[in-house]
Design a protein around this motif. Structure first.
Motif, PDB file in Angstrom:
ATOM      1  N   TYR A 157       0.796  -1.182   0.031  1.00  0.00           N
ATOM      2  CA  TYR A 157       0.074   0.148  -0.069  1.00  0.00           C
ATOM      3  C   TYR A 157       0.806   1.235   0.130  1.00  0.00           C
ATOM      4  O   TYR A 157       1.785   1.225   0.528  1.00  0.00           O
ATOM      5  CB  TYR A 157      -0.829   0.009   1.289  1.00  0.00           C
ATOM      6  CG  TYR A 157      -2.020  -1.008   1.388  1.00  0.00           C
ATOM      7  CD1 TYR A 157      -2.958  -0.810   0.626  1.00  0.00           C
ATOM      8  CD2 TYR A 157      -1.720  -2.111   2.091  1.00  0.00           C
ATOM      9  CE1 TYR A 157      -4.052  -1.814   0.573  1.00  0.00           C
ATOM     10  CE2 TYR A 157      -2.629  -3.125   2.015  1.00  0.00           C
ATOM     11  CZ  TYR A 157      -4.054  -3.201   1.581  1.00  0.00           C
ATOM     12  OH  TYR A 157      -4.860  -3.994   1.379  1.00  0.00           O
ATOM     13  N   GLY A 164      -3.384  -8.242  10.724  1.00  0.00           N
ATOM     14  CA  GLY A 164      -2.389  -7.218   9.959  1.00  0.00           C
ATOM     15  C   GLY A 164      -1.493  -8.083   8.981  1.00  0.00           C
ATOM     16  O   GLY A 164      -0.520  -7.450   8.381  1.00  0.00           O
ATOM     17  N   SER A 165      -1.607  -9.416   9.050  1.00  0.00           N
ATOM     18  CA  SER A 165      -0.636 -10.168   8.161  1.00  0.00           C
ATOM     19  C   SER A 165      -1.159 -10.135   6.713  1.00  0.00           C
ATOM     20  O   SER A 165      -0.526 -10.596   5.918  1.00  0.00           O
ATOM     21  CB  SER A 165      -0.773 -11.735   8.736  1.00  0.00           C
ATOM     22  OG  SER A 165      -1.994 -12.197   8.628  1.00  0.00           O
ATOM     23  N   GLY A 166      -2.152  -9.766   6.372  1.00  0.00           N
ATOM     24  CA  GLY A 166      -2.901  -9.412   4.973  1.00  0.00           C
ATOM     25  C   GLY A 166      -3.711 -10.299   4.404  1.00  0.00           C
ATOM     26  O   GLY A 166      -3.950 -10.622   3.245  1.00  0.00           O
ATOM     27  N   LYS A 167      -4.496 -10.697   5.360  1.00  0.00           N
ATOM     28  CA  LYS A 167      -5.605 -11.700   4.970  1.00  0.00           C
ATOM     29  C   LYS A 167      -6.778 -10.932   4.067  1.00  0.00           C
ATOM     30  O   LYS A 167      -7.074 -11.425   3.011  1.00  0.00           O
ATOM     31  CB  LYS A 167      -6.576 -12.523   6.197  1.00  0.00           C
ATOM     32  CG  LYS A 167      -5.409 -13.294   7.204  1.00  0.00           C
ATOM     33  CD  LYS A 167      -6.266 -13.568   8.239  1.00  0.00           C
ATOM     34  CE  LYS A 167      -6.740 -12.806   9.258  1.00  0.00           C
ATOM     35  NZ  LYS A 167      -5.797 -12.074   9.901  1.00  0.00           N
ATOM     36  N   THR A 168      -7.266  -9.764   4.620  1.00  0.00           N
ATOM     37  CA  THR A 168      -8.004  -9.121   3.662  1.00  0.00           C
ATOM     38  C   THR A 168      -7.536  -8.763   2.550  1.00  0.00           C
ATOM     39  O   THR A 168      -8.101  -8.414   1.459  1.00  0.00           O
ATOM     40  CB  THR A 168      -8.713  -7.827   4.620  1.00  0.00           C
ATOM     41  OG1 THR A 168      -9.229  -8.670   6.044  1.00  0.00           O
ATOM     42  CG2 THR A 168      -9.403  -6.844   3.834  1.00  0.00           C
ATOM     43  N   THR A 169      -6.101  -8.146   2.601  1.00  0.00           N
ATOM     44  CA  THR A 169      -5.522  -7.625   1.333  1.00  0.00           C
ATOM     45  C   THR A 169      -5.569  -8.976   0.237  1.00  0.00           C
ATOM     46  O   THR A 169      -5.943  -8.734  -0.893  1.00  0.00           O
ATOM     47  CB  THR A 169      -3.898  -7.283   1.792  1.00  0.00           C
ATOM     48  OG1 THR A 169      -4.127  -6.283   2.805  1.00  0.00           O
ATOM     49  CG2 THR A 169      -3.520  -6.780   0.469  1.00  0.00           C
ATOM     50  N   GLU A 184       2.425  -0.679  10.940  1.00  0.00           N
ATOM     51  CA  GLU A 184       2.303   0.644  10.644  1.00  0.00           C
ATOM     52  C   GLU A 184       2.203   1.493  12.036  1.00  0.00           C
ATOM     53  O   GLU A 184       1.764   0.743  13.012  1.00  0.00           O
ATOM     54  CB  GLU A 184       0.964   1.044  10.040  1.00  0.00           C
ATOM     55  CG  GLU A 184       1.398   0.832   8.639  1.00  0.00           C
ATOM     56  CD  GLU A 184       0.065   0.883   7.618  1.00  0.00           C
ATOM     57  OE1 GLU A 184      -0.629   1.787   7.816  1.00  0.00           O
ATOM     58  OE2 GLU A 184       0.237  -0.087   6.724  1.00  0.00           O
TER      59      GLU A 184
HETATM   60  P1  ADP Z   1      -5.573  -8.675   8.098  1.00  0.00           P
HETATM   61  O1  ADP Z   1      -6.640  -8.894   7.219  1.00  0.00           O
HETATM   62  O2  ADP Z   1      -4.888  -9.949   8.058  1.00  0.00           O
HETATM   63  O3  ADP Z   1      -5.785  -8.166   9.326  1.00  0.00           O
HETATM   64  P2  ADP Z   1      -4.831  -6.667   6.107  1.00  0.00           P
HETATM   65  O4  ADP Z   1      -4.798  -7.158   4.967  1.00  0.00           O
HETATM   66  O5  ADP Z   1      -6.002  -5.934   6.585  1.00  0.00           O
HETATM   67  O6  ADP Z   1      -4.577  -7.790   7.154  1.00  0.00           O
HETATM   68  O7  ADP Z   1      -3.780  -5.485   6.429  1.00  0.00           O
HETATM   69  C1  ADP Z   1      -2.496  -6.046   5.961  1.00  0.00           C
HETATM   70  C2  ADP Z   1      -1.550  -4.621   6.318  1.00  0.00           C
HETATM   71  O8  ADP Z   1      -1.752  -3.909   5.211  1.00  0.00           O
HETATM   72  C3  ADP Z   1      -1.830  -4.204   7.607  1.00  0.00           C
HETATM   73  O9  ADP Z   1      -0.332  -3.573   7.869  1.00  0.00           O
HETATM   74  C4  ADP Z   1      -2.482  -2.750   7.174  1.00  0.00           C
HETATM   75  O10 ADP Z   1      -2.320  -1.792   8.255  1.00  0.00           O
HETATM   76  C5  ADP Z   1      -2.120  -2.546   5.881  1.00  0.00           C
HETATM   77  N1  ADP Z   1      -3.375  -2.001   5.004  1.00  0.00           N
HETATM   78  C6  ADP Z   1      -4.438  -2.499   4.911  1.00  0.00           C
HETATM   79  N2  ADP Z   1      -5.254  -2.040   4.080  1.00  0.00           N
HETATM   80  C7  ADP Z   1      -4.563  -0.750   3.710  1.00  0.00           C
HETATM   81  C8  ADP Z   1      -4.899   0.325   2.961  1.00  0.00           C
HETATM   82  N3  ADP Z   1      -6.109   0.426   2.235  1.00  0.00           N
HETATM   83  N4  ADP Z   1      -3.866   1.287   2.999  1.00  0.00           N
HETATM   84  C9  ADP Z   1      -2.865   1.155   3.771  1.00  0.00           C
HETATM   85  N5  ADP Z   1      -2.448   0.033   4.203  1.00  0.00           N
HETATM   86  C10 ADP Z   1      -3.459  -0.832   4.290  1.00  0.00           C
END
Ligand code: ADP
Ligand code: MG
Length: 214
Positions: A8, A34-39, A212
């Protein structure tokens, strides 16, 4: 998924392990917050373009699709139950499902909408708006919306967050049953141990090095 990485703007780079989910298979995506699951779900669902690497979903390399083709692919091939559900507040339950058909460029199919709402036990709520639903009812509607177009891949992001044990069991049952009914693969992102005990196959993401400091 091959050599997927995402950064990001300004953040640390997340690199994902290579993995394959067989057609019709069910798997769990685990890893700390924060490991990137949603990403990863966003990448696999065609909602986020990775910084590098290859995502092949239902035989399609997502990079090869134009923006319009990607929209259609997403609507017709992916069913997503987002963590915050994102039902449209101004539309009825039935209209929320109609919108999913419309956005996927599929013909109106009220019969299919009725069928799915019936399967999920919420047909009598078809004319309500989201604010008139309980949490459990909203989640069933969100699952109905995710499967109305008979996707090949059903994604669910933390579907058991804030649910008691009985409700958590019920929602995993529903996701598995509905994925099975349309022949979709199922990928559930969760750090909930209760889900882990239910779905044998899992992909694990590691804690990210640089958290972050917002
Ligand atoms: P999880 O779903 O495993 O909790 P995320 O995929 O939400 O993890 O987030 C992975 C990392 O990317 C985290 O460090 C989060 O802060 C960062 N992150 C997630 N979405 C955004 C975004 N839209 N902009 C910037 N950083 C992001
Ligand atoms: Mg998440």
């Amino acid at each position: 998924m091959k050599q997927l990485r995402h950064r990001y703007g300004g953040g640390a780079e997340i690199s994902f392990p290579d993995w394959v989910l067989d057609a019709g298979g069910h798997a769990l995506l685990v890893g700390p917050s924060g490991s990137g699951k949603t990403t990863l779900l966003s990448i696999v669902g065609g909602m986020l373009q990775p910084t590098s690497g290859q995502a092949i979903v239902a035989g399609q390399d997502l990079r090869q699709l134009s923006a319009g083709a990607l929209d259609r692919f997403r609507g017709q091939t992916i069913g997503l139950v987002p963590q915050k559900l994102h039902l449209i507040a101004s539309l009825t339950v039935a209209e929320n499902l109609q919108l999913a058909q419309y956005l996927a460029h599929l013909p109106k199919n009220p019969q299919r909408i009725h069928e799915v709402l019936t399967r999920l036990g919420v047909a009598e709520l078809a004319q309500r708006r989201p604010h008139q639903l309980s949490g459990g009812q909203s989640q069933r509607v969100a699952i109905a919306r995710a499967v109305v177009n008979k996707p090949k891949l059903l994604l669910a992001d933390e579907p058991t967050a804030n649910l008691d044990d009985d409700a958590a069991t019920a929602v995993i049952d529903l996701l598995e049953r509905e994925a099975g009914e349309v022949g979709a693969s199922l990928l559930i992102a969760s750090h909930d141990g209760r889900v882990k005990s239910r779905i044998g196959h899992s992909f694990a993401l590691q804690r990210q090095q640089a958290e972050e400091t917002a």
